[in-house]
Motif scaffolding. Structure first.
Motif, PDB file in Angstrom:
ATOM      1  N   THR A  22      29.440  34.006  20.146  1.00 42.56           N
ATOM      2  CA  THR A  22      28.363  33.648  21.061  1.00 42.56           C
ATOM      3  C   THR A  22      27.719  32.330  20.638  1.00 42.56           C
ATOM      4  O   THR A  22      27.429  31.459  21.476  1.00 42.56           O
ATOM      5  N   LEU A  23      27.507  32.160  19.351  1.00 48.18           N
ATOM      6  CA  LEU A  23      26.929  30.920  18.838  1.00 48.18           C
ATOM      7  C   LEU A  23      27.790  29.728  19.234  1.00 48.18           C
ATOM      8  O   LEU A  23      27.288  28.689  19.688  1.00 48.18           O
ATOM      9  N   GLN A  24      29.085  29.871  19.072  1.00 50.18           N
ATOM     10  CA  GLN A  24      30.012  28.794  19.409  1.00 50.18           C
ATOM     11  C   GLN A  24      29.951  28.472  20.899  1.00 50.18           C
ATOM     12  O   GLN A  24      29.868  27.306  21.296  1.00 50.18           O
ATOM     13  N   LEU A  25      29.961  29.507  21.735  1.00 49.90           N
ATOM     14  CA  LEU A  25      29.963  29.279  23.184  1.00 49.90           C
ATOM     15  C   LEU A  25      28.640  28.703  23.659  1.00 49.90           C
ATOM     16  O   LEU A  25      28.607  27.833  24.538  1.00 49.90           O
ATOM     17  N   TRP A  26      27.542  29.154  23.096  1.00 44.18           N
ATOM     18  CA  TRP A  26      26.251  28.622  23.534  1.00 44.18           C
ATOM     19  C   TRP A  26      26.026  27.201  23.037  1.00 44.18           C
ATOM     20  O   TRP A  26      25.363  26.408  23.694  1.00 44.18           O
ATOM     21  N   GLU A  27      26.570  26.893  21.879  1.00 39.41           N
ATOM     22  CA  GLU A  27      26.536  25.491  21.442  1.00 39.41           C
ATOM     23  C   GLU A  27      27.346  24.631  22.420  1.00 39.41           C
ATOM     24  O   GLU A  27      26.966  23.502  22.746  1.00 39.41           O
ATOM     25  N   GLN A  28      28.473  25.157  22.870  1.00 44.52           N
ATOM     26  CA  GLN A  28      29.293  24.449  23.850  1.00 44.52           C
ATOM     27  C   GLN A  28      28.505  24.260  25.153  1.00 44.52           C
ATOM     28  O   GLN A  28      28.535  23.174  25.750  1.00 44.52           O
ATOM     29  N   SER A  29      27.800  25.286  25.569  1.00 42.02           N
ATOM     30  CA  SER A  29      26.978  25.189  26.765  1.00 42.02           C
ATOM     31  C   SER A  29      25.916  24.112  26.596  1.00 42.02           C
ATOM     32  O   SER A  29      25.714  23.265  27.480  1.00 42.02           O
ATOM     33  N   ARG A  30      25.255  24.122  25.459  1.00 44.00           N
ATOM     34  CA  ARG A  30      24.195  23.140  25.198  1.00 44.00           C
ATOM     35  C   ARG A  30      24.727  21.711  25.250  1.00 44.00           C
ATOM     36  O   ARG A  30      24.144  20.834  25.887  1.00 44.00           O
ATOM     37  N   TYR A  57      26.992  26.082  -1.463  1.00 49.60           N
ATOM     38  CA  TYR A  57      27.126  26.732  -0.155  1.00 49.60           C
ATOM     39  C   TYR A  57      27.557  25.730   0.905  1.00 49.60           C
ATOM     40  O   TYR A  57      26.936  24.686   1.068  1.00 49.60           O
ATOM     41  N   THR A  58      28.628  26.015   1.561  1.00 47.00           N
ATOM     42  CA  THR A  58      29.070  25.207   2.697  1.00 47.00           C
ATOM     43  C   THR A  58      29.038  26.093   3.923  1.00 47.00           C
ATOM     44  O   THR A  58      29.890  26.956   4.086  1.00 47.00           O
ATOM     45  N   PRO A  59      28.034  25.946   4.807  1.00 45.30           N
ATOM     46  CA  PRO A  59      27.897  26.863   5.942  1.00 45.30           C
ATOM     47  C   PRO A  59      29.072  26.759   6.881  1.00 45.30           C
ATOM     48  O   PRO A  59      29.723  25.728   6.978  1.00 45.30           O
ATOM     49  N   ASP A  60      29.330  27.844   7.585  1.00 51.78           N
ATOM     50  CA  ASP A  60      30.505  27.914   8.457  1.00 51.78           C
ATOM     51  C   ASP A  60      30.228  27.233   9.790  1.00 51.78           C
ATOM     52  O   ASP A  60      30.549  27.751  10.839  1.00 51.78           O
ATOM     53  N   GLN A  61      29.640  26.020   9.707  1.00 52.72           N
ATOM     54  CA  GLN A  61      29.275  25.332  10.940  1.00 52.72           C
ATOM     55  C   GLN A  61      30.479  24.724  11.642  1.00 52.72           C
ATOM     56  O   GLN A  61      30.389  24.304  12.781  1.00 52.72           O
ATOM     57  N   ASN A  62      31.610  24.641  10.946  1.00 53.82           N
ATOM     58  CA  ASN A  62      32.782  24.099  11.618  1.00 53.82           C
ATOM     59  C   ASN A  62      33.240  25.002  12.756  1.00 53.82           C
ATOM     60  O   ASN A  62      34.000  24.585  13.616  1.00 53.82           O
ATOM     61  N   ARG A  63      32.778  26.236  12.755  1.00 56.59           N
ATOM     62  CA  ARG A  63      33.133  27.131  13.849  1.00 56.59           C
ATOM     63  C   ARG A  63      32.163  26.980  15.026  1.00 56.59           C
ATOM     64  O   ARG A  63      32.311  27.629  16.043  1.00 56.59           O
ATOM     65  N   ILE A  64      31.122  26.171  14.842  1.00 56.99           N
ATOM     66  CA  ILE A  64      30.165  25.969  15.919  1.00 56.99           C
ATOM     67  C   ILE A  64      30.558  24.723  16.693  1.00 56.99           C
ATOM     68  O   ILE A  64      30.833  23.679  16.123  1.00 56.99           O
ATOM     69  N   PHE A  65      30.541  24.836  18.009  1.00 60.96           N
ATOM     70  CA  PHE A  65      30.936  23.704  18.847  1.00 60.96           C
ATOM     71  C   PHE A  65      29.828  22.663  18.793  1.00 60.96           C
ATOM     72  O   PHE A  65      28.747  22.854  19.326  1.00 60.96           O
ATOM     73  N   LYS A  66      30.082  21.549  18.139  1.00 57.52           N
ATOM     74  CA  LYS A  66      29.035  20.550  17.940  1.00 57.52           C
ATOM     75  C   LYS A  66      29.139  19.384  18.920  1.00 57.52           C
ATOM     76  O   LYS A  66      28.138  18.812  19.299  1.00 57.52           O
ATOM     77  N   ASN A  67      30.320  18.967  19.244  1.00 57.40           N
ATOM     78  CA  ASN A  67      30.466  17.727  20.002  1.00 57.40           C
ATOM     79  C   ASN A  67      31.616  17.868  20.993  1.00 57.40           C
ATOM     80  O   ASN A  67      32.762  17.865  20.612  1.00 57.40           O
ATOM     81  N   TRP A  68      31.281  18.016  22.240  1.00 54.43           N
ATOM     82  CA  TRP A  68      32.330  18.304  23.235  1.00 54.43           C
ATOM     83  C   TRP A  68      33.215  17.097  23.474  1.00 54.43           C
ATOM     84  O   TRP A  68      32.719  15.996  23.651  1.00 54.43           O
TER      85      TRP A  68
END
Length: 535
Positions: free
Chosen positions: A120-128, A524-535
């Motif tokens: 959900t985090l990934q998809l909503w980042e994509q939406s944003r 700590y390296t957060p798993d932010q690579n799984r978050i859609f950051k830049n379409w």
């Protein structure tokens, strides 16, 4: 969030976006009526049939996605709109595609919010990000701007929830390192939530509470590392390996105390620990410097060049110690002693090599110039250590007066040898010409001004080198070996990758996004690579 909150389908002309080229097609009316009668599956079937006749028509593909969205087939709608996003579209259609990607990405994430929050985090980042891309071209669109705000608030809630889950898990852990790692992940979520929802004071309070708690954990960890090093400091002459291990522990402790201070500036325990560890680490570094200094003293007679290296290493340790604690007496005294010893050694080596160069001048000009250049270097090093050294400047001036003529003469000799060798061996000729060019270059380094002979000599030597290398290449043509081919393929792949990345990446958006998040700590390296950051 109800159906009115997010744009539903962005339909035009009662349900389908119809270009002027499509207006005469009778089946479009059938699809439109099907949507009005709440029969989206029938509309989608009509549009698929039309697309089979005109598969490259972007309006038909857009409208088929509209029908799929209305039928709540969000995966199909997303697939069709994302395919369109990669194509060259009319500006109005392109903008609407991005809006629809924002819509459908949000819808796809909704049912997974409880069971699969990461997706959900990934998809909503994509939406944003999709909404933000649209608003770059249409900044006055109040509806989409509202939708963007809604998505950001929902994202903030999700980040806050994930942070709370991680904090609960952290408090169950028995190992301090695991607690810290989970709390860092929670803090990263909280900071993101606060960035997305800056008006919410609760977000700020949650983040501050976690920072204080995490600072306490870092302080505990640092104190344990400090204690492990204390046993070594208690010894008057600990072995080298033990000192190295203790320094490693103290460096980690210092880093953790500083991290605790950055998280909570009011943490006095961390501030006191930082100062305490700095003093201990300074003492260990001074001890290391003293050991290196003693080793240098022992070898100064039989191996002065290696002794110089050891003295320089000792000086580095003393200076690092003084950066941590200016009042460390061992480091203060050791630094002064090492500088004096280094200055004397450089002067001695300079005298020895200058004399050797004078003796060899008539027998071996190349060796003589090398000895004199080394002597010049030693005198200059001695003067840098002690600018008040009165013996070094006249010796430097004497060598700077002698060396240019000797280097120019050596350069001319090497050019002559290159000419003699050319008919026998191009490789040998090239080697001599390289030496000639180097000699003329060094001559100019010693005497940059009024050294026309060296400037012209180097220019001619470089020209001759280019000619000789061309001859060698023409005589021995070689295909690139497998390693060269492999390297070229690797470079081509890299260029292709970066070219592709450049096409889809918006640097301003990426920079803005990254600045909103703190740099992760070493542990700590957060798993932010799984978050859609830049379409």
């Amino acid at each position: 969030m109800n159906a009115r909150t997010i744009i539903g389908t962005g339909l035009v002309l009662g349900g389908l976006w119809i270009s002027s080229a499509q207006a005469a097609a009778p089946d479009l009316g059938t699809a439109r009526r099907a949507l009005k009668e709440n029969q989206p599956e029938q509309a989608a079937a009509v549009l698929r049939e039309l697309r089979s006749q005109r598969p490259t028509d972007p309006w038909l593909q857009y409208n088929e996605a509209v029908a799929a969205y209305a039928a709540k087939d969000y995966d199909r709608a997303d697939q069709l709109w994302q395919e369109l996003a990669t194509r060259d579209l009319p500006p109005k259609l392109r903008d609407r595609v991005w809006v629809q990607i924002g819509n459908v990405s949000f819808r796809r994430g909704e049912p997974l919010e409880q069971t699969d929050p990461q997706t959900t985090l990934q998809l909503w980042e994509q939406s944003r990000e999709s909404y933000r891309i649209y608003l770059v071209n249409q900044p006055k669109d109040k509806v989409v701007r509202h939708n963007l705000k809604v998505v950001e608030l929902r994202l903030a809630q999700l980040h806050a929830r994930l942070a709370a889950d991680l904090l609960r898990e952290a408090r169950k852990q028995s190992r301090l390192e695991n607690q810290i790692q989970l709390m860092q992940a929670a803090l990263d979520h909280q900071r993101t939530a606060e960035h997305l929802d800056p008006q919410n004071s609760e977000r700020q309070q949650q983040r501050q509470a976690t920072e204080r708690e995490l600072a306490e954990k870092f302080t505990q960890k640092a104190e344990r590392q400090e204690q492990r090093a204390d046993a070594t400091l208690a010894k008057s002459h600990p072995p080298s390996w033990e000192r190295q291990q203790a320094m490693k522990e103290l460096r980690k402790a210092l880093s953790d105390f500083q991290e605790a201070k950055s998280l909570d500036p009011q943490n006095q325990q961390a501030a006191q620990g930082e100062q305490r560890v700095q003093e201990k680490l300074a003492q260990l570094l001074a001890m290391e410097g003293r050991q290196l200094q003693q080793e240098a003293q022992q070898m100064s007679q039989r191996n002065p060049d290696e002794a110089i290296d050891k003295y320089e290493q000792a000086l580095e340790k003393y200076e690092e110690s003084l950066e941590l604690n200016r009042n460390n007496e061992m480091a203060q005294q050791g630094a002064e002693e090492v500088k004096e010893a280094l200055e004397n050694l450089h002067m001695q080596r300079g005298d020895q090599q200058a004399q050797e160069g004078e003796r060899q001048q008539n027998r071996d000009l190349a060796q003589a110039t090398q000895q004199m250049l080394s002597a010049l270097h030693h005198y200059q090093e001695a003067l840098e250590i002690n600018p008040e050294n009165t013996a070094a400047p006249p010796k430097i001036a004497d060598l700077q007066r002698k060396l240019p003529a000797l280097l120019n003469e050596l350069g001319e000799r090497e050019r002559q040898r290159a000419a003699q060798e050319e008919a026998k061996s191009l490789e040998s000729a090239i080697a001599h010409m390289e030496k000639a060019a180097t000699s003329f270059q060094r001559s100019q380094e010693v005497q940059p001004e009024n050294n026309e002979q060296a400037r012209v000599g180097e220019e001619q030597a470089r020209q001759e080198l280019a000619r000789l290398r061309q001859q060698l290449a023409a005589r021995n043509p070689q295909k690139p070996d497998q390693q060269q081919k492999s390297e070229q393929r690797r470079q081509d792949q890299q260029e292709s990758f970066w070219s592709l990345l450049h096409q889809v990446k918006d640097e301003d958006k990426q920079r803005e996004y990254e600045q909103a998040r703190r740099a992760p700590t070493e542990d700590y390296t957060p798993d932010q690579n799984r978050i859609f950051k830049n379409w």
